[in-house]
Scaffold this motif. Sequence first.
Motif, mmCIF file in Angstrom:
data_model
loop_
_atom_site.group_PDB
_atom_site.id
_atom_site.type_symbol
_atom_site.label_atom_id
_atom_site.label_comp_id
_atom_site.label_asym_id
_atom_site.label_seq_id
_atom_site.Cartn_x
_atom_site.Cartn_y
_atom_site.Cartn_z
ATOM 1 N N LEU A 141 2.133 13.756 -0.552
ATOM 2 C CA LEU A 141 2.238 12.401 -0.024
ATOM 3 C C LEU A 141 2.007 11.387 -1.139
ATOM 4 C CD1 LEU A 141 0.439 12.496 3.438
ATOM 5 C CD2 LEU A 141 2.875 12.178 2.993
ATOM 6 N N PRO A 142 2.823 10.360 -1.217
ATOM 7 C CA PRO A 142 2.594 9.300 -2.203
ATOM 8 C C PRO A 142 1.391 8.466 -1.816
ATOM 9 C CG PRO A 142 4.407 8.710 -0.769
ATOM 10 C CD PRO A 142 4.023 10.119 -0.406
ATOM 11 N N SER A 143 0.896 7.683 -2.754
ATOM 12 C CA SER A 143 -0.221 6.793 -2.452
ATOM 13 C C SER A 143 0.203 5.792 -1.397
ATOM 14 C CB SER A 143 -0.667 6.052 -3.719
ATOM 15 O OG SER A 143 0.417 5.320 -4.264
ATOM 16 N N MET A 144 -0.701 5.509 -0.474
ATOM 17 C CA MET A 144 -0.354 4.676 0.674
ATOM 18 C C MET A 144 -0.124 3.216 0.301
ATOM 19 S SD MET A 144 -2.868 6.304 3.552
ATOM 20 C CE MET A 144 -2.806 8.053 3.942
ATOM 21 N N ASP A 145 -0.652 2.792 -0.838
ATOM 22 C CA ASP A 145 -0.503 1.388 -1.217
ATOM 23 C C ASP A 145 0.418 1.211 -2.426
ATOM 24 O OD1 ASP A 145 -2.138 2.628 -2.964
ATOM 25 O OD2 ASP A 145 -3.716 1.104 -2.981
ATOM 26 N N GLY A 146 1.133 2.286 -2.809
ATOM 27 C CA GLY A 146 1.990 2.215 -3.988
ATOM 28 C C GLY A 146 3.425 1.870 -3.633
ATOM 29 N N ASP A 147 4.227 1.702 -4.670
ATOM 30 C CA ASP A 147 5.641 1.377 -4.473
ATOM 31 C C ASP A 147 6.467 2.597 -4.095
ATOM 32 O OD1 ASP A 147 5.093 -1.255 -5.157
ATOM 33 O OD2 ASP A 147 5.507 -0.921 -7.299
ATOM 34 N N ASP A 148 5.879 3.795 -4.239
ATOM 35 C CA ASP A 148 6.620 5.026 -3.960
ATOM 36 C C ASP A 148 6.267 5.618 -2.606
ATOM 37 O OD1 ASP A 148 4.033 5.638 -4.580
ATOM 38 O OD2 ASP A 148 4.515 7.356 -5.857
ATOM 39 N N ALA A 149 5.837 4.778 -1.673
ATOM 40 C CA ALA A 149 5.369 5.260 -0.375
ATOM 41 C C ALA A 149 6.472 5.890 0.461
ATOM 42 C CB ALA A 149 4.724 4.110 0.412
#
Length: 399
Positions: A141-149
């Motif tokens: 899972l990508p970081s929840m607050d990143g641009d790659d969500a």
Amino acid sequence: MSSLDNDSTAELLTNRVNKARLETRQLYQQIDKVKAKIQDTTLQDCTTNMPAISRGSVNLKPFQILRGHNNKIADFKWGKDSRSILSCSQDGFLIVWDAVTGMKLSAVPLDSQWVLSCAYSPNQRLVASAGLTNNCTVYSLPSMDGDDAFQQRIVNVFKGHVCGITACDFISDNTILTASGDLTCARWDITKGRKVGEYLDHFGDVLCIDIDRNSVNSGDCVFVSGASDGYARVWDTRSPAAAQMFFVSNSDVTAVKFFKDGNSFVTGSDDGLIRLYDLRADCELSRYTLPNNHLHGQPATTPFSAQRSHRPASLEDMNTSVLDASGVNSLDFSSSGRLMYASYADHGCVVWDTLRAEVVDHLEGHSNRVSKVATSPDGFAVCTASWDTTMRVWTPAYA
């Protein structure tokens, strides 16, 4: 050797296998008859003097409606934090939701829309999907607050099943379990990227699995599987052979769920019956059948009435049993185990009193088939998913 000889040999082997399966089934039936002779009571007989739960008193109300998928929701899993939910849909996406706010936390685009099951790792950093492609794919899972969500990050693709994968679930953060229409279940090591266990005893497509979370230890566990051969089998992953087996029905076993303490489990099948089995007693303890007027009463006034055949005019009438119920899709228990939630192909989500085998409530609101029901790990919420593309989170409504 000619092709004619090959065909003749293949036909001979097929006939021998079918004959062996028939003989095996007959032997199992004889064993069941012997076991039935020493069963002196049932769960209902033991609880006749226990106070009943008033019908309609469960008092679960919709807390949140999760909208975002645009096709049938096939499966979902609660996160260990009892707040996040992972869902998979035939729109080709995995979505992680915040069950409190209803917001999407992240989404994973899938390589195929023909997904049947999803899984959420205990540390909530990995998710998995599986379906008709015969593969189980694990994503980080990508970081929840990143641009790659909303990007795809594949960790591993497990190939080995030769038919569609009907169910998958994480045993631990490093191990995942799959069930397939090729008659097998398999255990996969995510770190090593390979199969580390195979479980073959069923004579039909394996349609469902459930893990006893009390038994998980370093990637090993006890799990139960249900299949189209009508059997439920209990496995210890340290052994390739089934530890226990129960003949459930002549129809497909479509749902299995362990009781909270791991000493018993329930099965749901296409004949519409739910059965409770105890591992220590090695027998069936109880049976749950939709009442006659649940099937043949007046239609409901909800939108789902167009999708169902009939439902009862009132919960007060739901106290008799009948045959010919619709198939069971999914099962789960309340935190205490006193309540059991069951979703049916044609009758939505029904709430049972586990001890007295009585219907005590009905979760209504979806406009199409309820494909899955599950209780949050902390027991404070229930979630239902539907072919109407939505999920509903239910919580107790206090006056």
